[in-house]
Scaffold this motif. Structure first.
Motif, PDB file in Angstrom:
ATOM      1  N   GLY A  53       0.788  -1.204  -0.033  1.00  0.00           N
ATOM      2  CA  GLY A  53      -0.055   0.141   0.065  1.00  0.00           C
ATOM      3  C   GLY A  53       0.809   1.231   0.142  1.00  0.00           C
ATOM      4  O   GLY A  53       0.732   2.225  -0.559  1.00  0.00           O
ATOM      5  N   THR A  54       2.017   1.316   0.886  1.00  0.00           N
ATOM      6  CA  THR A  54       3.042   2.528   0.861  1.00  0.00           C
ATOM      7  C   THR A  54       3.548   2.526  -0.468  1.00  0.00           C
ATOM      8  O   THR A  54       3.527   3.722  -1.115  1.00  0.00           O
ATOM      9  N   GLN A  55       3.930   1.616  -1.132  1.00  0.00           N
ATOM     10  CA  GLN A  55       4.690   1.570  -2.751  1.00  0.00           C
ATOM     11  C   GLN A  55       3.592   2.266  -3.499  1.00  0.00           C
ATOM     12  O   GLN A  55       3.746   3.060  -4.493  1.00  0.00           O
ATOM     13  N   LEU A  56       2.098   1.638  -3.482  1.00  0.00           N
ATOM     14  CA  LEU A  56       1.096   2.324  -4.439  1.00  0.00           C
ATOM     15  C   LEU A  56       0.875   3.676  -4.098  1.00  0.00           C
ATOM     16  O   LEU A  56       0.750   4.500  -5.089  1.00  0.00           O
ATOM     17  N   GLU A  57       0.788   4.225  -2.858  1.00  0.00           N
ATOM     18  CA  GLU A  57       0.875   5.557  -2.599  1.00  0.00           C
ATOM     19  C   GLU A  57       1.666   6.498  -3.020  1.00  0.00           C
ATOM     20  O   GLU A  57       1.383   7.574  -3.495  1.00  0.00           O
ATOM     21  N   ASP A  58       2.967   5.981  -3.391  1.00  0.00           N
ATOM     22  CA  ASP A  58       3.985   6.730  -3.809  1.00  0.00           C
ATOM     23  C   ASP A  58       4.125   7.132  -5.347  1.00  0.00           C
ATOM     24  O   ASP A  58       4.516   7.755  -5.726  1.00  0.00           O
ATOM     25  N   GLU A 100      -4.306  -1.109  -1.734  1.00  0.00           N
ATOM     26  CA  GLU A 100      -4.940   0.128  -2.501  1.00  0.00           C
ATOM     27  C   GLU A 100      -4.266   1.758  -1.850  1.00  0.00           C
ATOM     28  O   GLU A 100      -3.779   1.449  -0.748  1.00  0.00           O
ATOM     29  N   ALA A 101      -4.404   2.522  -2.616  1.00  0.00           N
ATOM     30  CA  ALA A 101      -4.002   3.698  -2.066  1.00  0.00           C
ATOM     31  C   ALA A 101      -4.974   4.841  -2.427  1.00  0.00           C
ATOM     32  O   ALA A 101      -5.346   4.657  -3.958  1.00  0.00           O
ATOM     33  N   LYS A 102      -5.171   5.959  -2.007  1.00  0.00           N
ATOM     34  CA  LYS A 102      -5.881   7.103  -2.793  1.00  0.00           C
ATOM     35  C   LYS A 102      -5.261   8.342  -1.803  1.00  0.00           C
ATOM     36  O   LYS A 102      -5.134   8.392  -0.868  1.00  0.00           O
ATOM     37  N   VAL A 103      -5.595   9.493  -2.872  1.00  0.00           N
ATOM     38  CA  VAL A 103      -5.341  10.937  -2.050  1.00  0.00           C
ATOM     39  C   VAL A 103      -6.307  11.811  -2.842  1.00  0.00           C
ATOM     40  O   VAL A 103      -6.796  11.785  -3.971  1.00  0.00           O
ATOM     41  N   GLY A 104      -6.422  13.139  -2.133  1.00  0.00           N
ATOM     42  CA  GLY A 104      -7.368  13.906  -2.776  1.00  0.00           C
ATOM     43  C   GLY A 104      -7.029  15.365  -2.637  1.00  0.00           C
ATOM     44  O   GLY A 104      -6.153  15.729  -1.473  1.00  0.00           O
ATOM     45  N   PHE A 111     -18.315  30.575  -3.612  1.00  0.00           N
ATOM     46  CA  PHE A 111     -19.095  29.597  -3.882  1.00  0.00           C
ATOM     47  C   PHE A 111     -18.778  28.380  -5.142  1.00  0.00           C
ATOM     48  O   PHE A 111     -19.463  27.741  -5.729  1.00  0.00           O
ATOM     49  N   SER A 112     -17.457  28.738  -5.238  1.00  0.00           N
ATOM     50  CA  SER A 112     -16.918  27.696  -6.285  1.00  0.00           C
ATOM     51  C   SER A 112     -15.938  26.647  -5.776  1.00  0.00           C
ATOM     52  O   SER A 112     -15.316  27.065  -4.593  1.00  0.00           O
ATOM     53  N   ALA A 113     -15.953  25.237  -6.171  1.00  0.00           N
ATOM     54  CA  ALA A 113     -15.201  24.517  -5.749  1.00  0.00           C
ATOM     55  C   ALA A 113     -14.520  23.514  -6.629  1.00  0.00           C
ATOM     56  O   ALA A 113     -15.476  22.995  -7.413  1.00  0.00           O
ATOM     57  N   THR A 114     -13.424  23.047  -6.504  1.00  0.00           N
ATOM     58  CA  THR A 114     -12.958  22.059  -7.397  1.00  0.00           C
ATOM     59  C   THR A 114     -12.193  20.879  -6.607  1.00  0.00           C
ATOM     60  O   THR A 114     -11.448  21.390  -5.606  1.00  0.00           O
ATOM     61  N   ARG A 115     -12.079  19.679  -7.078  1.00  0.00           N
ATOM     62  CA  ARG A 115     -11.648  18.774  -6.211  1.00  0.00           C
ATOM     63  C   ARG A 115     -11.105  17.642  -7.347  1.00  0.00           C
ATOM     64  O   ARG A 115     -11.925  17.298  -8.220  1.00  0.00           O
ATOM     65  N   TYR A 116     -10.080  17.189  -6.975  1.00  0.00           N
ATOM     66  CA  TYR A 116      -9.204  15.970  -7.615  1.00  0.00           C
ATOM     67  C   TYR A 116      -9.220  15.100  -6.613  1.00  0.00           C
ATOM     68  O   TYR A 116      -8.881  14.953  -5.578  1.00  0.00           O
ATOM     69  N   SER A 117      -9.409  13.614  -7.002  1.00  0.00           N
ATOM     70  CA  SER A 117      -9.295  12.506  -6.376  1.00  0.00           C
ATOM     71  C   SER A 117      -8.668  11.373  -7.251  1.00  0.00           C
ATOM     72  O   SER A 117      -8.760  11.502  -8.221  1.00  0.00           O
ATOM     73  N   PHE A 118      -7.428  10.753  -6.530  1.00  0.00           N
ATOM     74  CA  PHE A 118      -6.848   9.983  -7.193  1.00  0.00           C
ATOM     75  C   PHE A 118      -6.689   8.443  -6.526  1.00  0.00           C
ATOM     76  O   PHE A 118      -6.535   8.614  -5.328  1.00  0.00           O
ATOM     77  N   GLY A 119      -6.765   7.368  -7.046  1.00  0.00           N
ATOM     78  CA  GLY A 119      -6.647   6.305  -6.419  1.00  0.00           C
ATOM     79  C   GLY A 119      -6.149   5.041  -7.232  1.00  0.00           C
ATOM     80  O   GLY A 119      -6.211   5.214  -8.446  1.00  0.00           O
TER      81      GLY A 119
END
Length: 231
Positions: A53-58, A100-104, A111-119
């Protein structure tokens, strides 16, 4: 932030892609959306190295890859409520993943928002990963609209560079309480893993996130392939 923003920006649960069929939902199916390029039933012959999981997070994007206005989020707070968001896809079955690993990252101005999510989700073999992405692709290709929390989303293929691996590229849009919501998803199967990248904008956010989504996804795929010995 208003309810729609919380819904649209809480999509990283989709990283838990499942081989199960779609749940009962209010999705209206009118034919395939051709959202994916399929190299499909052919699994990679060379067995990739299994990573921790740590390697995936990298392999995932870091704060340095994002513009300065973005801050890191706690992906664990996404919750189970959003697991069947996109076209009613049944994506809440983590039993087949071995790591698994994920980050956002999120940026909000007024009133505006943008989000990125990666996994990234790793399975025991390329064949299992193929099965997973095909199941999600079948669910997405079967609908052009779906309803979530009272908002009706329109689904369309998303233009993205072709890949030599299975790829899903799709966009869902709606308007809620006068605010535009745009969710883009790019998922790539490489070796025995799925790389899922999502961007969502709510409100008055300007500009397309697609180019950055593709760039960051390709970088993640490249780092994973190098680490797994399949580059």
């Amino acid at each position: 932030m208003f309810r729609t923003a919380l819904l649209a920006l809480a999509l990283p649960a989709l990283f838990a892609c499942s081989s199960h069929s779609t749940k009962d939902s209010s999705a209206a199916s009118t034919g395939p959306s051709t959202s994916r390029d399929s190299a499909g039933s052919e699994a990679v012959v060379r067995q990739p190295q299994q990573l921790t999981g740590t390697q995936l997070e990298d392999t995932l994007p870091t704060s340095g890859d994002m513009s300065a206005i973005f801050s890191r989020t706690q992906e664990s707070q996404s919750g189970r409520d959003y697991a069947s968001f996109l076209c009613g896809a049944d994506v809440d079955h983590p039993d087949r993943r071995n790591a698994e690993a994920k980050v956002g990252y999120v940026a909000q101005v007024g009133f505006s928002a943008t989000r990125y999510s990666f996994g990234i989700s790793q399975f025991d073999s390329p064949a299992v990963a193929v099965e997973q992405i095909q199941a999600l692709g079948d669910a997405i290709d079967a609908c052009t609209t779906f309803t979530a929390n009272g908002d009706t989303y329109t689904v369309a293929p998303l233009s993205a560079p072709r890949s030599d691996e299975d790829t899903i590229a799709v966009q869902a849009t709606t308007k809620s309480a006068g605010f535009a919501v745009d969710v883009s998803m790019l998922m790539v199967r490489t070796g025995s893993s799925l790389v899922a990248s999502l961007s969502s904008t709510v409100g008055l956010a300007e500009g397309s996130t697609v180019d950055d989504l593709v760039r960051l996804s390709k970088a993640t795929v490249g780092r994973y392939e190098a680490a797994a010995g399949i580059a």
